[in-house]
Design an enzyme around this catalytic site. Structure first.
Site, PDB file in Angstrom:
ATOM      1  N   ARG A 193      38.102  50.106  37.352  1.00  0.00           N
ATOM      2  CA  ARG A 193      38.868  48.899  37.009  1.00  0.00           C
ATOM      3  C   ARG A 193      39.390  48.227  38.274  1.00  0.00           C
ATOM      4  NH1 ARG A 193      43.276  49.892  32.483  1.00  0.00           N
ATOM      5  NH2 ARG A 193      43.628  47.674  32.909  1.00  0.00           N
ATOM      6  N   CYS A 253      49.754  48.523  37.743  1.00  0.00           N
ATOM      7  CA  CYS A 253      48.697  49.139  36.929  1.00  0.00           C
ATOM      8  C   CYS A 253      48.156  48.063  35.999  1.00  0.00           C
ATOM      9  CB  CYS A 253      49.233  50.347  36.158  1.00  0.00           C
ATOM     10  SG  CYS A 253      50.592  49.965  35.029  1.00  0.00           S
TER      11      CYS A 253
END
Length: 301
Positions: A193, A253
């Site tokens: 990611r 995050c």
């Protein structure tokens, strides 16, 4: 592992300096102090996992635990998921869980650190240090300790007076300033990611990462037993990613949850840290914020 906080009225004042610094307690310690603390189950599962944290709580939880749902203890007016609520909302909700400023709180989740550190960090941002059960419910069960089923037992409402720490959470502008000075920003998402090799799970959020951010996947800080790794291993994980622990480290995050796992580890190491609440959901959906793909710079390796 440090023994952790002692419970009861005025418990925070009775902690040794070492206890206050160590955010973790063991299952054995919690079992010995269960009647002196308020236990919170902060389990949370991402959409698409097929798991229901509330249903799992009803099926089995630490005796006396209350549910701390990060999607409920949140700013419901925000377009972003589970953002930090206003102090008055936080105070009202935790007060209804039987928590006052004199209450020792221990937070856990179904497994190893994922969402419970978010709840731990929220209390810290409201001026109330708490403890985290190392290894979560898994460690509790493996120690042969009992669980109870059904809904949480009602507790008498108490008054909680928050003392907000504005430095605990940072916004996108603060992150941008930090990056502009090459100060450390650690991203807790998976490497795929972070590098933009897989699409983001939320619609409208671009893949990739902030220019200059370092990738420290939160899972790399957790051992196979679901407990936080040793201090030496935690230090190595950050240093290998090029994160200078002598400087304040801002963590990010996908939506501000696993960033708190990084901040938990950094706190245990004695580093200064703050969480970017909007995290990649906010940054990656803002066309005015720069996004890069691929690995981090060689200097960060």
């Amino acid at each position: 592992q440090a023994p952790g906080a002692r419970g009861g009225s005025g418990a925070c004042a009775m902690m040794t300096e070492a206890d206050q610094r160590d955010p973790l307690v063991s299952a054995d310690w919690l079992a010995a102090h269960l009647s002196d603390v308020v236990v919170l189950d902060a389990s949370f599962h991402l959409p698409g996992t097929g798991r229901d944290a509330q249903a799992e709580f009803l099926a089995g939880h630490i005796p006396g635990a209350q549910r701390f749902d990060i999607d409920v203890v949140a700013d419901l007016s925000s377009p972003l998921p589970h953002t930090m609520p206003p102090p008055e909302r936080f105070a009202a909700l935790v007060g209804n869980m039987g928590i006052s400023n004199n209450t020792t709180v221990v937070i856990y989740e179904a497994g190893g650190p994922f969402s419970a550190p978010r709840a731990w960090w929220m209390f810290r941002a409201m001026g109330h240090p708490t403890k985290l059960l190392d290894g979560g419910l898994k460690a509790w069960r493996e120690a042969g300790l009992p669980v109870e089923t059904g809904p949480a037992k009602e507790r008498a409402g108490l008054t909680f007076v928050p003392a907000p720490d504005p430095s605990a959470f940072v916004d996108a502008d603060r992150i941008a300033e930090h990056l502009a000075t090459s100060a450390p920003v650690a991203d807790a998402r998976s490497t795929t990611r972070f590098e933009g090799a897989e699409p983001e799970p939320r619609a409208g959020v671009r893949p990739g990462h902030m220019p200059g951010a370092r990738n420290v996947p939160y899972a790399a800080l957790v051992g196979p037993d679901g407990k936080l790794k040793t201090d030496a291993e935690l230090t190595a994980a950050f240093q290998d990613a090029g994160v200078d622990l002598s400087e304040p480290v801002l963590t990010t995050c996908g939506s501000g949850v696993t960033a708190a796992v990084l901040s938990l580890a950094l706190t245990r190491l004695g580093a200064q840290t703050a969480v970017y609440d909007g995290s990649w959901t906010e940054w990656g959906s803002d066309p005015n914020r720069p996004v890069v793909t691929g690995g981090a710079p060689e200097s960060s390796r």
